[in-house]
Design a protein around this motif. Structure first.
Motif, PDB file in Angstrom:
ATOM      1  N   LEU A 159       0.655  -1.302   0.197  1.00  0.00           N
ATOM      2  CA  LEU A 159       0.355  -0.148  -0.291  1.00  0.00           C
ATOM      3  C   LEU A 159       1.246   1.399  -0.316  1.00  0.00           C
ATOM      4  O   LEU A 159       0.556   2.496  -0.323  1.00  0.00           O
ATOM      5  N   GLU A 160       2.197   0.978   0.775  1.00  0.00           N
ATOM      6  CA  GLU A 160       2.752   2.645   1.029  1.00  0.00           C
ATOM      7  C   GLU A 160       3.257   2.556  -0.565  1.00  0.00           C
ATOM      8  O   GLU A 160       3.634   3.962  -1.143  1.00  0.00           O
ATOM      9  N   LEU A 161       3.953   1.554  -1.337  1.00  0.00           N
ATOM     10  CA  LEU A 161       4.624   2.046  -2.354  1.00  0.00           C
ATOM     11  C   LEU A 161       3.388   2.335  -3.593  1.00  0.00           C
ATOM     12  O   LEU A 161       4.286   2.751  -4.346  1.00  0.00           O
ATOM     13  N   ALA A 162       2.250   1.513  -3.095  1.00  0.00           N
ATOM     14  CA  ALA A 162       1.630   1.853  -4.555  1.00  0.00           C
ATOM     15  C   ALA A 162       0.741   3.100  -4.723  1.00  0.00           C
ATOM     16  O   ALA A 162       0.321   4.319  -5.273  1.00  0.00           O
ATOM     17  N   ARG A 163       1.001   4.560  -2.906  1.00  0.00           N
ATOM     18  CA  ARG A 163       0.657   5.725  -2.431  1.00  0.00           C
ATOM     19  C   ARG A 163       1.153   6.931  -3.605  1.00  0.00           C
ATOM     20  O   ARG A 163       0.149   7.335  -4.413  1.00  0.00           O
ATOM     21  N   PRO A 164       2.653   6.664  -4.575  1.00  0.00           N
ATOM     22  CA  PRO A 164       2.884   7.290  -5.282  1.00  0.00           C
ATOM     23  C   PRO A 164       2.355   7.569  -6.648  1.00  0.00           C
ATOM     24  O   PRO A 164       2.695   8.037  -7.826  1.00  0.00           O
ATOM     25  N   LEU A 165       1.897   6.322  -7.420  1.00  0.00           N
ATOM     26  CA  LEU A 165       1.845   5.667  -8.264  1.00  0.00           C
ATOM     27  C   LEU A 165       1.216   6.737  -8.635  1.00  0.00           C
ATOM     28  O   LEU A 165      -0.289   7.004  -8.595  1.00  0.00           O
ATOM     29  N   THR A 166       1.534   6.967 -10.150  1.00  0.00           N
ATOM     30  CA  THR A 166       0.164   7.557 -11.290  1.00  0.00           C
ATOM     31  C   THR A 166       0.115   6.603 -12.486  1.00  0.00           C
ATOM     32  O   THR A 166      -0.921   7.153 -13.276  1.00  0.00           O
ATOM     33  N   ASP A 167       0.628   5.459 -12.703  1.00  0.00           N
ATOM     34  CA  ASP A 167       0.644   5.175 -14.123  1.00  0.00           C
ATOM     35  C   ASP A 167      -0.024   3.245 -13.369  1.00  0.00           C
ATOM     36  O   ASP A 167       0.697   2.677 -12.593  1.00  0.00           O
ATOM     37  N   ARG A 168      -2.112   2.884 -13.079  1.00  0.00           N
ATOM     38  CA  ARG A 168      -2.000   1.660 -12.670  1.00  0.00           C
ATOM     39  C   ARG A 168      -1.367   0.283 -13.230  1.00  0.00           C
ATOM     40  O   ARG A 168      -0.896  -0.445 -12.160  1.00  0.00           O
ATOM     41  N   ASN A 169      -0.394   0.221 -14.311  1.00  0.00           N
ATOM     42  CA  ASN A 169       1.359  -1.073 -15.132  1.00  0.00           C
ATOM     43  C   ASN A 169       2.526  -0.385 -14.135  1.00  0.00           C
ATOM     44  O   ASN A 169       2.872  -1.321 -14.490  1.00  0.00           O
TER      45      ASN A 169
END
Length: 372
Positions: free
Chosen positions: A54-64
Motif C-alpha cells: 500500500l505504501e509503495l503504491a501510494r505515489p503511483l500515477t500509472d496503474r501498470n
C-alpha cells in the motif's frame, strides 16, 4: 442455449487476511450452483508485506507501474494464489480439467476513482501458467475507462441471488462488510443500485492491532465491553462522503484510523463498530425505497457487537436483518463466488457493471483473459 461453466473465484479483500477460494457452476446469468469454499489465511509476515505494498503504491500515477519491491510482492501474492488453487482442488477432490476458468481479483493497493486510477496487484498470466488454467483478471479497469468508479463489482451476482426475495415482493439489500462496506439494493421493480457505504472492518482491525497486536476483534468481544464515544463517532459520520447525491467508491485509506490515546481499547472498538453500522444506515438514505430485508455478508457479520448495533438501527426503520447463512447463503464465500460468476460473464462478453452500480455511462463488460 447458455453455456454452463465451472469457475473458481479468488478473492483477497481490503482486510488483507487471506485468500477466499470458491467454486461455482453457472451460465453467468440466472443459473447458479454453489460449490465448496476454502479460506487460506495469510501469515502475519505476509500481511505486513501487503501493508508495505500500500505504501509503495501510494505515489503511483500509472496503474501498470511496478517498482521492483512492489513487483516482488505481486509475484509472491500470485504464487500464494496458485498454491491456494491447488490446495482447493486437492482438498475437494476436483480435477483441474473440470475447471473452465479462474476469476482472479488480486489485491487492491490503490483506488482513486476521482482520478480514474485503480491498481490491483496480481499477475494473471503467471497464475494461468502456474496452474495450467485460464484466468480472467483485472476486471475493474474497463469500467473506469468508461467513466465508472471501478467498484463495486459484486452487485450483478447479488442480483442473481435475490430472486426468491423478489418473488416475495421484497426490496432486498445485500450488505458486504469487508475492510470497506458496500451495499447492493434490488428494488421491488428489479432495479439495481449499489455503492460503497462506508468503513467496515478496517478501522476496527487497525485499532485492535495497534492496541493489542492481534489482527482483529474476534466476534466483537472487545467492542462488547466498551461504550460509544459520541464525539469520535460523530467525527467519522460527519465525513463529506455521506453528503451529496453522487456516491463514490472508497479506498482503504479514505477514513483515518483512531489515534493512540483517543479512547480505551474497548471504547475505541465499540465506537468503530457503531460507526460501521451507522455508516450503512446513513448510506441507505440514498436508496429509492427502504429495504424490506438486509442480508449481511463478509467478515463483519461475525462481529456480534456490530451486527447487534446494525440490527437495532435497521429494525427501527421497519427492516428485517438476516446474516447470509440465515438467508441460505455462505457469507464467507460470497465475494469469491462473485468473482467466479464475473469471470464467466466476462468470457461471454456480458456486462459486469451498470450505471446504477458504478456510475458507468452504460452497461460494460471487463476483464482480461490469460491462457496457460
Amino acid at each position: 442455449m447458455d453455456v454452463v461453466r465451472t469457475a473458481i473465484g479468488l478473492m483477497s479483500g481490503t482486510s488483507m487476511d487471506g485468500i477466499d477460494v470458491a467454486l461455482l457452476r453457472t451460465d453467468g446469468r440466472g443459473f447458479i450452483e454453489r460449490g465448496p469454499f476454502l479460506g487460506v489465511p495469510y501469515e502475519a509476515d505476509f500481511r505486513q508485506r501487503l501493508k508495505r505494498a500500500l505504501e509503495l503504491a501510494r505515489p503511483l500515477t500509472d496503474r501498470n507501474g511496478r517498482p521492483a519491491e512492489l513487483r516482488d510482492i505481486e509475484l509472491e501474492l500470485t504464487q500464494r494464489h496458485a498454491i491456494a488453487v491447488m490446495a482447493f482442488l486437492e482438498r475437494f477432490g476436483i480435477s483441474a480439467n473440470a475447471v473452465d476458468v479462474l476469476g482472479f481479483h488480486g489485491q487492491t493497493v490503490l483506488h482513486r476513482p476521482d482520478e480514474g486510477l485503480t491498481i490491483q496487484i496480481g499477475d494473471g498470466q503467471q497464475l494461468a501458467q502456474t496452474t495450467g488454467l485460464s484466468v480472467v483478471y483485472d476486471m475493474r479497469a474497463n469500467d473506469m475507462v468508461h467513466g465508472g468508479q471501478g467498484a463495486p463489482l459484486v452487485p450483478v451476482y447479488h442480483a442473481a441471488l435475490a430472486g426468491k426475495f423478489q418473488q416475495a415482493g421484497q426490496a432486498v439489500c445485500f450488505i458486504n462488510i469487508g475492510g470497506i462496506s458496500n451495499l447492493t439494493f434490488i428494488g421491488t421493480d428489479g432495479r439495481i443500485s449499489a455503492f460503497d457505504s462506508g468503513p467496515g472492518n478496517t478501522l476496527i482491525d487497525q485499532w485492535v492491532e495497534m492496541q493489542t497486536g492481534q489482527a482483529y476483534d474476534p466476534g466483537g468481544e472487545i467492542a462488547g465491553r466498551g461504550k460509544v464515544v459520541a464525539a469520535l463517532a460523530d467525527r467519522y459520520l460527519a465525513s463529506p462522503f455521506f453528503r451529496g447525491n453522487v456516491r463514490r467508491s472508497l479506498d482503504r485509506g479514505d477514513f483515518a484510523p483512531l489515534r493512540a490515546g483517543e479512547a480505551s481499547l474497548e471504547d475505541g472498538a465499540r465506537t468503530l463498530a457503531h460507526v460501521a453500522a451507522a455508516s450503512i444506515i446513513q448510506s441507505t438514505g440514498f436508496l429509492p425505497e427502504t429495504p424490506s430485508t438486509y442480508i449481511v455478508c463478509g467478515g463483519g457479520r461475525l462481529n456480534g457487537t456490530l451486527i447487534a448495533e446494525f440490527s437495532v438501527m435497521a429494525e427501527g426503520l421497519g427492516s428485517n436483518v438476516l446474516t447470509a447463512e440465515e438467508a441460505g447463503f455462505d457469507g464467507d464465500a460470497m465475494e469469491a463466488e462473485a468473482w467466479a460468476y464475473l469471470a464467466v460473464r466476462s468470457l461471454d462478453g456480458l456486462p459486469l457493471t451498470f450505471p446504477g452500480t458504478t456510475g458507468v455511462g452504460a452497461p460494460v463488460t471487463g476483464g482480461v483473459l490469460a491462457t496457460p
